[in-house]
Each structure stands twice: as structure tokens, then as C-alpha cells.
Design a protein around this motif. Sequence first.
Motif, PDB file in Angstrom:
ATOM      1  N   SER A   1       0.774  -1.153  -0.084  1.00 30.63           N
ATOM      2  CA  SER A   1       0.247  -0.038  -0.041  1.00 30.63           C
ATOM      3  C   SER A   1       0.774   1.260   0.002  1.00 30.63           C
ATOM      4  O   SER A   1       2.045   1.132   0.356  1.00 30.63           O
ATOM      5  CB  SER A   1      -1.008   0.036   1.132  1.00 30.63           C
ATOM      6  N   ARG A   2       0.401   2.381  -0.409  1.00 32.80           N
ATOM      7  CA  ARG A   2       0.936   3.396  -0.375  1.00 32.80           C
ATOM      8  C   ARG A   2       1.427   3.928   1.152  1.00 32.80           C
ATOM      9  O   ARG A   2       2.860   4.381   1.020  1.00 32.80           O
ATOM     10  CB  ARG A   2       0.242   4.649  -0.920  1.00 32.80           C
ATOM     11  N   ASP A   3       0.716   3.865   2.030  1.00 29.67           N
ATOM     12  CA  ASP A   3       1.176   4.090   3.555  1.00 29.67           C
ATOM     13  C   ASP A   3       2.387   3.147   3.742  1.00 29.67           C
ATOM     14  O   ASP A   3       3.040   3.607   4.514  1.00 29.67           O
ATOM     15  CB  ASP A   3      -0.028   3.851   4.402  1.00 29.67           C
ATOM     16  N   ALA A   4       2.216   1.890   3.557  1.00 31.07           N
ATOM     17  CA  ALA A   4       3.267   0.901   4.101  1.00 31.07           C
ATOM     18  C   ALA A   4       4.530   1.345   2.990  1.00 31.07           C
ATOM     19  O   ALA A   4       5.649   1.301   3.806  1.00 31.07           O
ATOM     20  CB  ALA A   4       2.883  -0.501   3.402  1.00 31.07           C
ATOM     21  N   ILE A   5       4.332   1.631   1.875  1.00 32.30           N
ATOM     22  CA  ILE A   5       5.596   2.240   1.216  1.00 32.30           C
ATOM     23  C   ILE A   5       6.283   3.232   1.940  1.00 32.30           C
ATOM     24  O   ILE A   5       7.509   3.456   2.264  1.00 32.30           O
ATOM     25  CB  ILE A   5       5.408   2.622  -0.342  1.00 32.30           C
ATOM     26  N   LEU A   6       5.520   4.327   2.268  1.00 31.36           N
ATOM     27  CA  LEU A   6       5.886   5.550   2.942  1.00 31.36           C
ATOM     28  C   LEU A   6       6.568   5.356   4.364  1.00 31.36           C
ATOM     29  O   LEU A   6       7.726   5.636   4.496  1.00 31.36           O
ATOM     30  CB  LEU A   6       4.714   6.690   3.243  1.00 31.36           C
ATOM     31  N   ASN A   7       6.004   4.368   5.009  1.00 31.73           N
ATOM     32  CA  ASN A   7       6.571   3.866   6.179  1.00 31.73           C
ATOM     33  C   ASN A   7       7.817   3.184   6.169  1.00 31.73           C
ATOM     34  O   ASN A   7       8.860   3.238   7.156  1.00 31.73           O
ATOM     35  CB  ASN A   7       5.665   3.198   7.047  1.00 31.73           C
ATOM     36  N   GLN A   8       8.016   2.342   4.971  1.00 27.31           N
ATOM     37  CA  GLN A   8       9.367   1.769   4.995  1.00 27.31           C
ATOM     38  C   GLN A   8      10.420   2.842   4.618  1.00 27.31           C
ATOM     39  O   GLN A   8      11.550   2.324   4.907  1.00 27.31           O
ATOM     40  CB  GLN A   8       8.893   0.386   3.858  1.00 27.31           C
ATOM     41  N   LEU A   9      10.089   3.471   3.631  1.00 26.81           N
ATOM     42  CA  LEU A   9      11.070   4.462   3.216  1.00 26.81           C
ATOM     43  C   LEU A   9      11.430   5.398   4.218  1.00 26.81           C
ATOM     44  O   LEU A   9      12.644   5.537   4.333  1.00 26.81           O
ATOM     45  CB  LEU A   9      10.598   5.103   2.068  1.00 26.81           C
ATOM     46  N   LYS A  10      10.533   5.952   5.004  1.00 24.48           N
ATOM     47  CA  LYS A  10      11.083   6.758   5.951  1.00 24.48           C
ATOM     48  C   LYS A  10      11.664   6.183   7.172  1.00 24.48           C
ATOM     49  O   LYS A  10      12.171   6.781   7.802  1.00 24.48           O
ATOM     50  CB  LYS A  10       9.893   7.790   6.281  1.00 24.48           C
TER      51      LYS A  10
END
Length: 227
Positions: free
Chosen positions: A175-184
Motif C-alpha cells: 500500500s502507499r502508506d506501507a511504502i511511505l513508512n518503509q522508506l522513512k
Amino acid sequence: MSKVLLIDDDQKLAPLLTEYCVRYGIQISAAQLPSIGLTMLQEESFAAVILDVMMPEMDGFEVCRKIRQFSDIPIIMLTARGEVTDRVVGIELGADDYLPKPFEPRELVARLNSIIKRKGVGVAINERVANLEYQQLTIKCEQREVWVNKRQVELTTMEYQLLLLLANSPGKDFSRDAILNQLKGIDTELFSRSVDILVSRLRTKLKPATPIKTVYGSGYAFVLAKL
């Protein structure tokens, strides 16, 4: 000690950040004019750039565009109002993170440490794997290089980490939120639209390879099989 370049015309900011950041192992070098900052980047080695948006000569967006013509160094942009438009433009041009002014120095240090560490995540995740090889696409993890049809592709830190995140779990829907949290590495207020921008930019650079599929209603998945 990590050496970081600050490009900002605020004469009071550099001394304050220099004194504060050195306690956390970060050495700040400052340029009050974009032209000087660009020259320093081409002549010296830095771990990251802190880049203000509102400056004389040219704004931070133009400076970011020029930096991306010759370097994939991590960039944190400082926005006066933290407006969504500024964040979108910065990410579209290749910035890795943003911080609205006024900001707490401790938060800046945390974000600097995050993007500096993130630059080496590729090797850490795949420390026993020299290459990830797919049809048309090769990721050389030790060298942090991406090749498409024997052509090396220049990616920003964020683009590379996004590709690596997806490629390490082929077929998995992120998900977009999962990607954001993984990258950050932390929960973030960054908007989901920033992921769409990153994916679009990455897809363009990876053509003619098409490794990333849109999962409608969810997010994205890596669809190439390993050779």
C-alpha cells in the motif's frame, strides 16, 4: 562524522545548525548562494544536502533540478510554509524529504540521519546477494547500481530504495502508506500522492522494463521474476 551541505541565504541559520549538529556527528558546511553551493557539491564530497526553497539567484526547486543532473545525493528541502504544492514539486524534482520552517533542529538531525542511513540500506538488506537479476533489469546491490538492458540508470536515493523494497518481495502488494513508512523508517505525514510521483518517475527511468504494477485500490507490486 557525516559532512552535510546547507544551501540557505539565512545568515543566522548556518552558525546555529553547525553548533547543534556537531554534537550528533554531523558537520555542516554552508553556502548562502545557490551558485556557490552547486560548485561546492561538484568539488567536495557530502553525505546530504539541506536546501532552502526561497533564495536569491534561483529558488530551491531550480537548484534541486540542477543537482539531479549530476548527483543522486540525498536532499532535504526546507519550505517556508510546508505547503502541499511545495512538497509535491520538490519530490517531483528529486528531493528525498522536506521540512517546513520554522523547524526544531532535533527533527532535522533525525531526518538527516534517516536519509544518510537509507542510502546504504540496499547493501544491508541484500548483504549476501551481489546482484538481483530479472528480465531486462539488474540491481547490483553492492555497487548500488541499476541496469536496464546493459544501460546503467541513475536513480535518486528514494527511487533506488523504492525499487529495492519492491524487488525484495516480488508479487507482494504494498500500500502507499506501507511504502511511505518503509522508506522513512517512521510514521510520516507525507501524503500518498508522493508515492505515486516516485513510482511514475521510477517507471520512466526504467523503460523499456516494466517491473512495477499498479494494484488498483491498494498500491504497487514488483512483477518481474528472477532469472
